[in-house]
Write an enzyme that holds these catalytic residues in place. Structure first.
Site, PDB file in Angstrom:
ATOM      1  N   ASP A  64      12.963  31.483  62.462  1.00 50.93           N
ATOM      2  CA  ASP A  64      11.988  32.305  62.844  1.00 50.93           C
ATOM      3  C   ASP A  64      10.501  32.222  61.803  1.00 50.93           C
ATOM      4  OD1 ASP A  64      12.562  32.645  59.689  1.00 50.93           O
ATOM      5  OD2 ASP A  64      13.203  34.471  59.711  1.00 50.93           O
TER       6      ASP A  64
ATOM      7  N   HIS B  60      17.551  42.703  57.563  1.00 51.92           N
ATOM      8  CA  HIS B  60      17.368  41.757  58.758  1.00 51.92           C
ATOM      9  C   HIS B  60      17.554  40.905  58.029  1.00 51.92           C
ATOM     10  CE1 HIS B  60      12.925  40.159  56.462  1.00 51.92           C
ATOM     11  NE2 HIS B  60      14.551  39.771  56.510  1.00 51.92           N
TER      12      HIS B  60
HETATM   13  C1  GLP Z   1      13.268  36.174  55.449  1.00 50.55           C
HETATM   14  C2  GLP Z   1      13.014  36.138  55.834  1.00 50.55           C
HETATM   15  C3  GLP Z   1      14.877  35.768  56.726  1.00 50.55           C
HETATM   16  C4  GLP Z   1      15.083  35.665  55.346  1.00 50.55           C
HETATM   17  C5  GLP Z   1      15.179  36.545  54.660  1.00 50.55           C
HETATM   18  C6  GLP Z   1      15.371  37.169  52.280  1.00 50.55           C
HETATM   19  O1  GLP Z   1      11.540  37.612  55.582  1.00 50.55           O
HETATM   20  N1  GLP Z   1      12.443  36.206  57.359  1.00 50.55           N
HETATM   21  O2  GLP Z   1      15.135  34.562  57.673  1.00 50.55           O
HETATM   22  O3  GLP Z   1      16.414  34.560  55.239  1.00 50.55           O
HETATM   23  O4  GLP Z   1      13.626  37.248  54.387  1.00 50.55           O
HETATM   24  O5  GLP Z   1      14.923  36.362  52.049  1.00 50.55           O
HETATM   25  P1  GLP Z   1      14.944  35.673  50.692  1.00 50.55           P
HETATM   26  O6  GLP Z   1      16.303  34.545  50.636  1.00 50.55           O
HETATM   27  O7  GLP Z   1      13.627  34.711  50.218  1.00 50.55           O
HETATM   28  O8  GLP Z   1      15.213  36.488  50.338  1.00 50.55           O
END
Ligand code: GLP
Length: 246
Positions: free
Chosen positions: A69, A140
């Site tokens: 992304d 998500h």
């Molecule tokens: C973000 C990204 C994702 C990521 C998720 C979790 O917004 N778009 O690709 O995997 O949220 O992030 P984190 O591991 O920092 O909690």
């Protein structure tokens, strides 16, 4: 259907170790794997350990890495870009050459076309062999924000307030763009293996919904319940009941 395979571990170092071991064994069984890989805080420790596996014999020279992304309008060279993050924390430490990386280019004037080209590259690769993902606070995967249909293609999305807030720390207090590009839920769910790394108490409620609610576009990760080879590696802080396995 059995549902995702859950591994609950005690702490962060265990989480990194288990996730890295699972990624490494997937690459061992498929040395030319096409891998889509998340940034975010959850898989970073696993990537560090994976680099150690690569230094001690794991051959990663034939894998191909796909960006998951990106924020819309953020170009390469910008330290906030998820592409730069992926290069810094995964691709470079593993010594993977740049020509084996497929970028999700959100910097140009025709993002819809960039999305189609990306899906074309995924298709040409025969789909993803492995998706390494984190879990958003709103359920998500990538930036497939709720509601996301399981057939969604790679596309431009508007970020939810939750996602903007949770990503603010990565922007040093600067405003987070309100739109992003994400690999489509469809290709992520079609990955032959999915590994989701879930870390910390803030993910406890959304992980419970992901695993227990009937699959719904309002919790995009809940479609993983229908995946044949999904692995969720979770620390105890994010886990809300006795482990079912491991
Ligand atoms: C973000 C990204 C994702 C990521 C998720 C979790 O917004 N778009 O690709 O995997 O949220 O992030 P984190 O591991 O920092 O909690």
């Amino acid at each position: 259907m059995a549902g995702p395979h859950i591994t609950v571990v005690d702490d962060a170092s265990d989480l990194d170790r288990r996730a890295a071991a699972l990624i490494a064994s997937t690459i061992r069984s498929r040395p030319d794997a096409s891998i889509v890989a998340a940034t975010g805080s959850s898989p970073i420790g696993a990537y560090r350990l994976l680099a150690r596996h690569a230094r001690t014999g794991l051959d990663v020279g034939h894998v191909r890495v796909f960006q998951l992304d990106e924020y819309l309008g953020v170009g390469s060279g910008d330290d906030r870009s998820l592409f730069e993050w992926m290069m810094r924390d995964l691709v470079s430490p593993l010594g993977i050459s740049r020509d084996r990386v497929v970028r999700l280019d959100a910097s140009g004037h025709d993002p819809a076309r960039a999305c189609r080209e990306y899906d074309g590259a995924v298709c040409a690769a025969g789909g993803f062999d492995l998706a390494i993902l984190g879990l958003g606070l709103n359920g998500h995967l990538g930036f497939n924000e709720p509601p996301s249909d399981p057939t969604s293609a790679t596309r431009v999305v508007r970020l939810s307030r939750e996602s903007s807030e949770s990503n603010r720390p990565y922007w040093g207090g600067r405003a987070v763009p309100d739109r992003a590009m994400t690999a489509g839920l469809s290709s992520l769910l079609a990955a032959r293996r999915v590994i989701v790394v879930v870390r910390g108490a803030s993910k406890r409620d959304i992980l419970a919904r992901t695993l227990r609610e009937p699959p719904t576009p309002w919790v995009p990760a809940s479609f993983l319940q229908q995946h044949a080879d999904a692995h969720i590696v979770v620390d105890r802080a994010a886990w809300s009941e006795r482990p079912r396995s491991d």
